[in-house]
Design a protein around this motif. Structure first.
Motif, mmCIF file in Angstrom:
data_model
loop_
_atom_site.group_PDB
_atom_site.id
_atom_site.type_symbol
_atom_site.label_atom_id
_atom_site.label_comp_id
_atom_site.label_asym_id
_atom_site.label_seq_id
_atom_site.Cartn_x
_atom_site.Cartn_y
_atom_site.Cartn_z
ATOM 1 N N MET A 1 35.434 24.218 14.240
ATOM 2 C CA MET A 1 35.135 22.770 13.723
ATOM 3 C C MET A 1 36.151 22.134 12.869
ATOM 4 N N LEU A 2 36.352 20.758 13.170
ATOM 5 C CA LEU A 2 37.300 19.935 12.748
ATOM 6 C C LEU A 2 36.685 18.780 12.059
ATOM 7 N N ILE A 3 37.085 18.254 11.191
ATOM 8 C CA ILE A 3 36.751 17.156 10.200
ATOM 9 C C ILE A 3 37.682 16.111 10.204
ATOM 10 N N ASP A 4 37.285 14.969 10.738
ATOM 11 C CA ASP A 4 38.182 13.681 10.444
ATOM 12 C C ASP A 4 37.953 13.185 9.129
ATOM 13 N N THR A 5 38.704 13.297 8.216
ATOM 14 C CA THR A 5 38.502 12.861 6.783
ATOM 15 C C THR A 5 38.781 11.446 6.688
ATOM 16 N N HIS A 6 39.207 10.695 7.516
ATOM 17 C CA HIS A 6 39.648 9.277 7.499
ATOM 18 C C HIS A 6 39.868 8.546 9.051
ATOM 19 N N CYS A 7 38.688 7.943 9.368
ATOM 20 C CA CYS A 7 38.905 7.267 10.575
ATOM 21 C C CYS A 7 38.125 5.751 10.477
ATOM 22 N N HIS A 8 38.682 4.654 10.906
ATOM 23 C CA HIS A 8 38.179 3.480 10.865
ATOM 24 C C HIS A 8 37.374 3.319 12.208
ATOM 25 N N LEU A 9 36.362 3.847 12.405
ATOM 26 C CA LEU A 9 35.688 3.918 13.705
ATOM 27 C C LEU A 9 34.911 2.365 13.800
ATOM 28 N N ASP A 10 34.787 1.749 12.772
ATOM 29 C CA ASP A 10 34.353 0.421 12.856
ATOM 30 C C ASP A 10 35.319 -0.735 13.267
ATOM 31 N N ALA A 11 36.463 -0.430 13.343
ATOM 32 C CA ALA A 11 37.552 -1.244 13.689
ATOM 33 C C ALA A 11 37.373 -1.923 15.245
ATOM 34 N N ALA A 12 37.712 -3.368 15.162
ATOM 35 C CA ALA A 12 37.447 -4.034 16.340
ATOM 36 C C ALA A 12 38.179 -3.442 17.759
ATOM 37 N N GLU A 13 39.025 -2.382 17.453
ATOM 38 C CA GLU A 13 39.590 -1.768 18.599
ATOM 39 C C GLU A 13 38.670 -0.930 19.269
ATOM 40 N N PHE A 14 37.630 -0.661 18.562
ATOM 41 C CA PHE A 14 36.669 0.281 19.276
ATOM 42 C C PHE A 14 35.296 -0.375 19.747
ATOM 43 N N ASP A 15 35.185 -1.745 19.636
ATOM 44 C CA ASP A 15 34.124 -2.458 20.100
ATOM 45 C C ASP A 15 33.585 -2.129 21.556
ATOM 46 N N ALA A 16 34.558 -2.051 22.355
ATOM 47 C CA ALA A 16 34.389 -1.805 24.066
ATOM 48 C C ALA A 16 33.972 -0.660 24.144
ATOM 49 N N ASP A 17 33.947 0.565 23.186
ATOM 50 C CA ASP A 17 33.741 1.832 23.705
ATOM 51 C C ASP A 17 33.495 2.766 22.566
ATOM 52 N N ARG A 18 33.080 2.326 21.519
ATOM 53 C CA ARG A 18 32.870 3.058 20.232
ATOM 54 C C ARG A 18 32.083 4.457 20.511
ATOM 55 N N THR A 19 30.965 4.373 21.269
ATOM 56 C CA THR A 19 30.084 5.519 21.630
ATOM 57 C C THR A 19 30.670 6.498 22.500
ATOM 58 N N GLU A 20 31.605 6.101 23.424
ATOM 59 C CA GLU A 20 32.267 6.922 24.125
ATOM 60 C C GLU A 20 33.380 7.801 23.393
ATOM 61 N N VAL A 21 34.016 7.031 22.455
ATOM 62 C CA VAL A 21 35.055 7.551 21.542
ATOM 63 C C VAL A 21 34.447 8.487 20.643
ATOM 64 N N ALA A 22 33.238 8.357 20.098
ATOM 65 C CA ALA A 22 32.677 9.199 19.072
ATOM 66 C C ALA A 22 32.183 10.370 20.101
ATOM 67 N N ASP A 23 31.748 10.366 21.015
ATOM 68 C CA ASP A 23 31.224 11.419 22.196
ATOM 69 C C ASP A 23 32.436 12.410 22.462
ATOM 70 N N HIS A 24 33.681 11.776 22.779
ATOM 71 C CA HIS A 24 34.814 12.387 23.010
ATOM 72 C C HIS A 24 35.133 13.389 21.956
ATOM 73 N N ALA A 25 35.201 12.614 20.793
ATOM 74 C CA ALA A 25 35.601 13.439 19.424
ATOM 75 C C ALA A 25 34.645 14.605 19.249
ATOM 76 N N ALA A 26 33.427 14.579 19.569
ATOM 77 C CA ALA A 26 32.430 15.555 19.680
ATOM 78 C C ALA A 26 32.877 16.737 20.389
ATOM 79 N N HIS A 27 33.246 16.457 21.576
ATOM 80 C CA HIS A 27 33.393 17.462 22.808
ATOM 81 C C HIS A 27 34.679 18.143 22.270
ATOM 82 N N ALA A 28 35.639 17.283 21.501
ATOM 83 C CA ALA A 28 36.942 18.023 21.259
ATOM 84 C C ALA A 28 36.911 18.898 19.766
#
Length: 272
Positions: A1-28
């Motif tokens: 189990m890993l914890i990303d203690t600092h991630c700006h997931l709300d940034a505009a750079e993730f607007d197109a695929d935010r859900t996919e980015v979060a899902d990929h992290a969970a799978h990692a």
């Protein structure tokens, strides 16, 4: 189990695929992501985003690079929002706060004084509500420490730490863990890599600062950092220290939960 203690997931750079980015992290195997606010305008954004992803957590604060466009009344709004958020298990810290003396136009004069005033006010809130802080530390270590010495022990995370060994120990003495992320993966980052080896493992946590501070293996045209890169960042830390990635994951997860005591409740919130 890993914890990303600092991630700006709300940034505009993730607007197109935010859900996919979060899902990929969970799978990692990234089971928790802490999303810090940077200004009044995204207090509700980070709260709602944290609630929408598994293992989501958030912090509330005003970033030093945003104080120039903040109203003094934003501090009152922050305090009230913190107070209202104490019952939310996903709310874990005050942040991102701190000082940034790297950007030339902020290195002297009134903007610096305003940064310090906002920083001190937010440290007061941390004491008032018994919360840790996520500290932005850039060319400002000694001044940050000066204000910490004026407050009771607060603790938290010194994000993207790149100071001296003596400064590192001073933050640790104040109850802080040091954030290790993409910068550590570059061979030329000698000082950060020394900290990665020399600082006790019990004082280190993992972070991405996504979409910023991309690790060495990300190249153009897409150097956007993502929370899913954390597993490989953990592997680099393991290689530097001569231990296994599993040992890094176990220790840094325990450390994150220690310095952010509300974080276990945030992780368990999805089980309710």
């Amino acid at each position: 189990m890993l914890i990303d203690t600092h991630c700006h997931l709300d940034a505009a750079e993730f607007d197109a695929d935010r859900t996919e980015v979060a899902d990929h992290a969970a799978h990692a195997d990234v089971q928790a992501i802490v999303i810090p606010a940077i200004e009044r305008a995204n207090f509700a954004v980070v709260r709602d985003l944290a609630a929408s992803i598994a293992g989501g957590a958030y912090a509330l604060g005003i970033h030093p690079l945003y104080v120039a466009r903040a109203d003094d009344g934003d501090l009152d709004v922050l305090r009230q929002t913190i107070k209202e958020s104490l019952g939310d298990p996903r709310f874990v810290a005050i942040g991102e706060i701190g000082l940034d003396f790297f950007v030339p136009e902020i290195a002297s004069g009134p903007p610096r004084e305003r940064q310090e005033r906002f920083y001190a006010a937010q440290l007061d809130m941390a004491v008032e509500f018994g919360l840790p802080v996520l500290l932005h530390v850039r060319k400002s270590q000694d001044i940050l420490l000066k204000y910490l010495r004026r407050h009771p022990r607060i603790g938290g995370i010194a994000h993207a730490f790149n100071g001296s060994a003596q400064q590192a120990q001073a933050f640790i003495d104040h109850g802080f863990a040091l954030g290790m992320g993409g910068a550590m993966t570059f061979e030329r980052a000698l000082q950060i890599r020394r900290h990665a080896v020399d600082v006790g493992l019990e004082h280190l946590v993992l972070e991405t600062d996504a979409p910023d501070i991309p690790p060495a293996w990300l190249h153009e045209p897409d150097r956007r950092n993502r929370p899913g890169e954390l597993a490989r960042i953990a592997q680099v830390l393991a290689e530097l220290r001569g231990i296994t990635p599993a040992q890094v994951a176990h220790a840094t997860t325990a450390n994150a939960m220690r310095v952010l005591p509300r974080l276990p409740a945030a992780i368990l919130a999805d089980a309710d």
